[in-house]
Write an enzyme that holds these catalytic residues in place. Structure first.
Site: not given
Length: 682
Positions: A124, A420, A126, A184, A423, A302, A46, A42
């Site tokens: 697939e 509690c 969904k 999606e 107790c 499909k 960066d 990373d």
């Protein structure tokens, strides 16, 4: 006038060099966000991104719309413009049973000559997110919109540009003049949990589920907020397409083509032929559902052949060539009858909703957790409310919403206890924590009982002959007060208990005796030190090697252990400062509990060092827990699922889908014998 590609500044940097830097960053983004296989750390990404930002700041005339820097987001919008879909984004018909799937197949017989039961289908998951349309013009992301009502959606271009796995520029030399990608956008479960945790820390409103979080994130007027949300796209189709090159002739091949040009596609997509294979895919995805890491609510089936799709055509709102076979509902409505407060092992007071029984996701639900007082306040819930119950996979059912318009006049406010319920000790809430706790400690019978149940549990001392009901009897008759008392039980004492014959009593004693031979990690975990789970206990054992060293460790020394921060280190120190705890531990050891001190493993050159490893199948020479502990001693991360980040898969007998996925991803597979040989164990 020189060409743009030939222009250079006073330092000698040319536009072409700038574009090469952009292309390198695009490649890194593709491998990181789409292939899940980062090429560089990373920090290096960066550094290059900052270099690009600085160059573009010096030369604003060189900024292009597809530059990686342009993901940061534009100024906040006053509202969303409307976008008309050139090709309507229709919804799918649903099937909720095998019979309804049969009806879908039968209906196709009127429109094609082929037998639907012999057709290939692209299958697939969904995804439970938000459908979007993304338009690329000459390979550059130009516009994005929500589905809306299928004809008109909202322009979310600025927000879509911030989604990290969506390329701003297609990875191809001769892109189509226009390509509309449909897919999606969703939020993975880990990202959703982190988002809500941060919201709670800031005192902000949380989201009820990942779908709401994804939808809310995409509809932010400020793209900078969207950029902070962990959103992901999976493409599922193509809309508008303008190019001299023809698209592949099948739906599956089109998805693979999208993947090849940098568009992310779901990894679980498969081809299936005929009813039985369709049902097998449905069953397989349903079984995988709890481990996928993202929400799905069914499968999408499909017809694979695009020519047959065109023959079948559409009805008013959906295609004839596709159907969503949905899983049993995960959300239902019911009535909150009451709230009970339970006390856990660490004194945590948890409100439990008592519900009118309702059938959700295949089971009858009558109880649901309300987590804590903050959650009750967030929901604005009262006794008598009609509530929405959600159950996902093996997750404990929870209340995610209230139907306010159904609130009765006699609704009753939920009062959180100040004492509690077991107790009667004071209940306090530590600043910075969401949980209220009983202050009774082991004076509290509920905490003692839960501590004993934890001590004997499978991943702790593994005393399988001592169950919850036996512990309750032993406590009711005051035969056991601490874990050490279990090792003082006698046959005649057990024989006097209900439903405890001579054989059962002996089995319990045998299990207790067997448990005396354990490991340091198991013993530490069994003690129930708050926030010291299995992994932390193993890390402590690996680091300090013996109990005396752990007891003597300072606050600073404890923080040198992997995954031990200030909070956990403080809790470990406080545990050993409590005289009662020291007495119990010494009593346990005096009763014969023992283990071999952890031997420091020489791992400097071992191939397993620090790797990500997955176990699958049945192991014959080691138990699963033993194998996991052995791996952790080498600094391995033991994961439950295979991904491109997995270094090794250890495959025992009858290895299944994980082995297939590892082979598909090119993950190194080890047999049990090869694994043991690598560790140097005999």
């Amino acid at each position: 006038m020189p060409l743009l590609s030939q222009m250079q500044d006073q330092s000698g940097t040319t536009f072409a060099q700038l574009e090469a830097l952009r292309q390198k960053l695009r490649e890194y983004e593709y491998y990181y966000h789409v292939l899940d296989n980062p090429l560089v750390p990373d920090a290096e990404y960066d550094r290059l991104m900052n270099e690009l930002k600085n160059l573009e700041w010096q030369h604003p005339e060189w900024i292009t719309a597809d530059s990686p820097t342009q993901r940061v987001g534009a100024k906040p919008l006053d509202g969303f413009a409307q976008v008309t879909h050139e090709i309507p984004m229709l919804s799918l018909d649903n099937a909720f049973s095998d019979e309804e799937l049969d009806g879908f197949l039968r209906r196709m017989e009127s429109y094609i000559t082929e037998d639907p039961h012999t057709l290939a289908f692209c299958c697939e998951p969904k995804l439970d997110g938000l459908a979007v349309s993304i338009l690329y013009v000459d390979g550059v992301l130009s516009q994005a919109a929500t589905r809306g009502d299928g004809t008109t959606g909202e322009d979310i271009t600025s927000n879509i540009r911030t989604v990290r796995n969506i390329p701003l520029k297609l990875n191809m030399d001769n892109p189509p003049a226009r390509l509309e990608v449909r897919g999606e956008v969703f939020m993975p479960q880990k990202g959703f949990e982190t988002l809500n945790e941060r919201a709670l820390e800031k005192g902000e409103k949380t989201f009820a589920n990942p779908r709401n979080a994804a939808a809310g994130s995409l509809r932010q007027l400020d793209p900078k907020i969207t950029r902070q949300r962990p959103l992901v796209l999976n493409a599922y189709g193509i809309g508008v397409y303008e190019s001299d090159d023809e698209l592949p002739a099948t739906h599956f091949e089109r998805l693979q083509w999208l993947k090849s040009i940098g568009i992310p596609v779901n990894n679980e997509i498969r081809l299936a032929t005929g009813r039985e294979q369709l049902l097998a895919f449905y069953a397989d995805i349903q079984a995988k559902r709890p481990t996928l890491g993202y929400d799905i609510d069914g499968t999408v089936l499909k017809v694979n052949d695009i020519g047959l799709q065109e023959q079948l055509g559409f009805i008013s709102r959906s295609p004839r060539w596709a159907i969503a076979y949905k899983f049993p509902a995960q959300e239902e409505m019911t009535v909150l009858n009451d709230v009970e407060f339970q006390v856990g092992r660490t004194g945590a007071i948890t409100p439990v909703a008592k519900l009118e029984p309702v059938f959700v996701a295949g089971v009858t639900v009558s109880n649901a957790t309300l987590h804590n007082g903050d959650e009750i306040e967030r929901l604005g819930i009262v006794i008598g409310d009609t509530v929405i119950i959600r159950r996902a996979g093996d997750v404990i059912p929870q209340i995610v919403g209230v139907v306010m318009e159904r609130r009765p006049e006699n609704a009753k406010k939920i009062e959180f206890p100040t004492a509690c319920p077991v107790c009667e000790s004071a209940v306090v809430r530590v600043e910075g924590e969401a949980v209220a706790r009983c202050t009774g400690g082991l004076f509290c019978g509920a905490q003692r009982k839960e501590a004993l149940k934890h001590f004997v549990s499978r991943k702790a001392m593994d005393i399988d002959g001592v169950g919850e009901k036996l512990i309750e009897q032993l406590m009711e008759r005051e035969l056991v007060h601490t874990p050490a008392d279990l090792f003082k039980l006698e046959h005649t004492t057990l024989m006097r208990l209900e439903r405890m014959g001579g054989k059962s009593a002996q089995n319990a004693l045998n299990s207790i005796e067997k448990a005396k031979n354990t490991t340091l990690a198991r013993f530490l975990f069994a003690l129930g030190i708050r926030d010291v789970g299995e992994a932390t206990a193993q890390n402590l054992a690996n680091h300090f090697h013996n109990l005396d060293a752990i007891r003597a460790a300072t606050f600073e020394q404890l923080q040198e252990v992997q995954d031990v921060g200030e909070v956990v280190a403080n809790r470990i120190v406080r545990f050993w400062q409590e005289p009662h705890n020291v007495t119990v531990v010494e009593d346990l050891i005096s009763q014969g509990i023992h283990w071999q001190d952890v031997v420091q493993v020489e791992i400097a050159d071992n191939p397993l060092k620090g790797k990500s490893v997955v176990l699958t199948g049945t192991l014959t020479q080691l138990t699963r827990d033993q194998a996991k502990a052995l791996l952790q001693s080498f600094g391995c991360k033991v994961s439950g699922s295979v991904s491109s980040k997995t270094d090794y898969l250890i495959a025992g007998e009858k290895a299944g889908s994980k082995l297939a996925k590892a082979q598909e991803l090119g993950v190194k597979v080890l047999t049990e014998q090869e694994f043991i040989a690598l560790t140097g164990e005999n």
